[in-house]
Design a protein around this motif. Sequence first.
Motif, mmCIF file in Angstrom:
data_model
loop_
_atom_site.group_PDB
_atom_site.id
_atom_site.type_symbol
_atom_site.label_atom_id
_atom_site.label_comp_id
_atom_site.label_asym_id
_atom_site.label_seq_id
_atom_site.Cartn_x
_atom_site.Cartn_y
_atom_site.Cartn_z
ATOM 1 N N SER B 39 0.806 -1.220 0.000
ATOM 2 C CA SER B 39 0.000 0.000 0.000
ATOM 3 C C SER B 39 0.840 1.271 0.000
ATOM 4 O O SER B 39 0.334 2.340 -0.291
ATOM 5 C CB SER B 39 -0.956 -0.014 1.194
ATOM 6 N N VAL B 50 -1.719 6.365 -2.709
ATOM 7 C CA VAL B 50 -2.878 5.469 -2.745
ATOM 8 C C VAL B 50 -3.881 5.868 -1.662
ATOM 9 O O VAL B 50 -5.087 5.936 -1.887
ATOM 10 C CB VAL B 50 -2.440 4.008 -2.549
ATOM 11 N N TYR B 51 -3.326 6.142 -0.468
ATOM 12 C CA TYR B 51 -4.219 6.566 0.621
ATOM 13 C C TYR B 51 -4.844 7.909 0.285
ATOM 14 O O TYR B 51 -6.012 8.159 0.572
ATOM 15 C CB TYR B 51 -3.448 6.663 1.937
ATOM 16 N N ALA B 234 -12.197 -4.040 -0.580
ATOM 17 C CA ALA B 234 -10.814 -4.498 -0.703
ATOM 18 C C ALA B 234 -10.762 -5.724 -1.606
ATOM 19 O O ALA B 234 -9.913 -5.832 -2.495
ATOM 20 C CB ALA B 234 -10.249 -4.825 0.671
ATOM 21 N N SER B 245 -2.518 -2.353 -5.044
ATOM 22 C CA SER B 245 -2.178 -1.366 -4.023
ATOM 23 C C SER B 245 -3.435 -0.750 -3.427
ATOM 24 O O SER B 245 -3.496 -0.500 -2.224
ATOM 25 C CB SER B 245 -1.236 -0.298 -4.580
ATOM 26 N N ALA B 248 -4.804 -3.324 -1.020
ATOM 27 C CA ALA B 248 -3.977 -3.395 0.170
ATOM 28 C C ALA B 248 -4.231 -2.191 1.075
ATOM 29 O O ALA B 248 -4.325 -2.322 2.307
ATOM 30 C CB ALA B 248 -2.502 -3.470 -0.214
ATOM 31 N N ALA B 249 -4.351 -1.010 0.471
ATOM 32 C CA ALA B 249 -4.588 0.189 1.273
ATOM 33 C C ALA B 249 -5.925 0.092 1.992
ATOM 34 O O ALA B 249 -6.043 0.431 3.177
ATOM 35 C CB ALA B 249 -4.550 1.424 0.389
#
Lengths: 362, 553
Positions: B39, B50-51, B234, B245, B248-249
């Motif tokens: 992530s 990504v976040y 997710a 990614s 995962a984040a």
Amino acid sequence: MSNAVRLERLCKVFEGRGGTGSVVAVDDVSLEVKDGSLVTLLGPSGCGKTTVLRMIAGFEAPTEGEVFIGDERITALPANKRRTSMVFQSYGLFPHMTVFDNVGYGLRIRKVPAPEIRARVRSMLELVGLAGTEGRLPSQLSGGQQQRVALARALITEPRVLLFDEPLSNLDAKLRVQMRLEIRRLQQRLQITSVYVTHDQDEAMTLSDQVVVMHQGRIQQVGTPQEIYSRPRTLFVADFIGKANFLAGTVRHVEGGRADVEIAQGRVQVPAEGFRPGDMVWLLLRPEAIGLAPAGAGRWQGRIAAATYLGSEIFYEVMVGGQTLLVKVGHPQGATPLGASDPVGVAFDEGSLHLVPREGTA
Amino acid sequence: MDGLRKILREPVLAATIGVIAVSLFLFVIYPLFKVFQMSVVEDGRFTLHVYGDLLSKAFERRPLYNSLLLGTLVALAGTAVGYLFAFAIARADVPWKRFFRVLATFPIISPPFVLSLAAILLLGRKGFITRMLFQGQWDPHIYGLRGLILVETIAFFPTAFLIMLGVLQAIDPALEESSLNLGATRWQVFRTVTLPLSIPGLASSLLVLFVESLADFGNPIILSGNFHVLSVQAYLHITGMVDFSGGAALAVILLLPTLVAFLLQKYWVSRKSYVTVTGKPSPGRLSVDPFTRRLLTVLCLGVSGLILLFYGTVVFGSFVTLWGADYTLTVKHYVSVFLIGGRYLRDTVILASLATPITGILGMIIAFLVVRKQFVGKGLMDLTSMLTFAVPGTVVGIGYILAFNERPLLLTGTAAIIVLLFIFRNVPVGIRAGVAALQQIDPAIEEAATNLGAGSGRTFATITLPLITPAFFSGLAYSFVRCMTAISAVIFVVSGRWNLITIAILGLVENADLSQAAAFSLVLIAIVLLALGLIQVGVGRVATSQMGYEAAG
Ligand SMILES: Nc1ncnc2c1ncn2[C@@H]1O[C@H](COP(=O)(O)OP(=O)(O)OP(=O)(O)O)[C@@H](O)[C@H]1O
Ligand SMILES: [Mg+2]
């Protein structure tokens, strides 16, 4: 207003769940506890003491019979309206409240104004010797202190009757002796009618105005500690209270408050009421009422079978005519105790003997 | 230092600790690390973009918000229902206690999504209630928040029930009696004594249910509709959009509140509980007035009725030709379970049976080490092995595909990856059972054996093991149930070669083959019950309640 407690023909049957059969926990118990006195219920485990107490408190409903406080019949009154306070063996202190809040609980429930609560809690804590512990949690107190808090909490609401269910059995021996004196002192000072359950006879003897001995749900005998000890009415009471020698015998002759009793060792004259010739009896001889004499002297002759040395006193087992008698004698410093198989004489005063009825055949 | 030297003197012990430490690192820590790494690392560089993408737009924040909302509401509703049940059974002396208890523990052993299936059968667009009772006039909107609250409350209230039952039963009766005795009414007793003493338990239950709801995957994937939640999003990011990614984040975002709740529960709430009983407890229990008892009975009957209705519907549904259209009864779905589903059944039972004993033994060994031995990193071992319990399955599943898809740890597609996942997800069950059992055994017994010349391994095998056997088997039973009904993590690691029945059922539900899914679910439940029965016969008694405490974390 009198706060005497009266139980009339109280019975309690616990119905077994799922066909496990029912238990008669209390069987036809009638009792009067005089206003301001302390009565102990004494008996072996499972004899129904707690159940009687819980019926007075209102936690259990009697299967039959009535409970009175003074002239008021309270059999159907809910527990929270009875104004009885119970002190539990596990103390029952609220773990989430401070000592202050525990002791003041009953007053808060009764909506007593806060300043008055503060004052009364303070003086109550002083009375039980715990001033200054207001802010602590029960878990921060010793066992004895917890017990005092429980006592303070029970007393503060000025209950009509104080109930104790083995309150001291979680304390160590020394503290137990101290606390029971304290409970007695408080109870006499406040003149509060109390019912005290215990299976410790020393406790019952030192505390009570009256002792009630129970066995299998029934009352065996009610009396002062002295009466219970020196004039037990049944074999059970005689055996349960203190140590005793029992000799099987038969009444031969009765005259002027005395009975002639024939036993294996011969005949003795015993103070007795209500026995008739031909009655089968147990002759009760307390170990401390027997003395040892040099061989040849005394009433009977025997031999020492064993000796147990207890510091200031000695218990001897003496074989007399095929029967073992337990004898307790004071042991003066420096004297040599008698040894096994030493011949001795056994002496006692006939006035100290006592009879209880004997069932079955001799 | 002293501890280290002691251990080096016992090579078997040292080797065991080493092997366990390495496996815990590989199969617990490393996959989580991979999720985190995926992530935040892009083209070999650290980045948080990504976040940023996921959290900057309100639309993208929905799943987080939704998950938290759902978790909170389910925690509240489930805890309320659980407390009600527990109070009714522990205090109100309601009739049919056994019946209520059994019903309240049943959802624990059934796969969670069975409730969603039932909800669709009853309240979906072709649902029995929607169609038959309301002729389609009323749409209960079960796809979304409402439906999820309903099914998750039923699915998770048993945990709350068992926690609160334990709490209520542990309160010394003398406390409530003292209160009554001092003049409190029954209601005041409850408000000033029972309720305050229940608060640590209630807090614990709220946190546990919050975690369970957040981690739930089986229900939302069927029932969430447009109400997007983190676990499902997710999964969709990874399997649908192949956006590793992003997936995962989302997993990390899902992990954070779960971990917070878990740590709060473990290190804060559990310290607050009151241990009260110090002497012989009173023989009786304060009950309630007849009106309250009747009220509680009715409420319990209502909830039980709902549970029975849900499971009954699944039973009925499995015998119906075509739900919503043709209600003639048939056994054809059961025939197909064994024709087309035989493979799934076989795989599931084989993999679960492989994993279960290993889980049990590993759990016992770790429990033994943690309770009885001193060594460097002991606390860490304890925490790590418990971690998989708190980490949502989705996160673990993503971690496994990221961690084990290349040499030398190429495991994807194998049976091994599924078995490993089962083992390390369920090992906390075994540890908890072992710890509970070991704490009851006086170390003096073991010391005596050691004095007589037995080494650590021998002491464990000859003295400790026999004494902890009952706990061992109830741990086994529960981890077998968890293997058979698992879905959230394993959905990432199943393959063409090794597949599981729960995944097959999910596929059937997605294809609207509801009756077939119902038949599969019931066969699954039957296998679980059969296995529990066998283990119970073997040990004499498998405490379902104990399983619940373990579930309660
Ligand atoms: N709630 C109950 N349900 C069923 N049986 C009970 C209940 N309470 C007491 N009993 C039974 O009634 C009998 C008397 O019990 P009780 O508790 O009054 O004895 P006790 O004299 O206080 O004994 P202990 O000294 O052990 O406290 C026992 O046989 C007990 O098993
Ligand atoms: Mg008792």
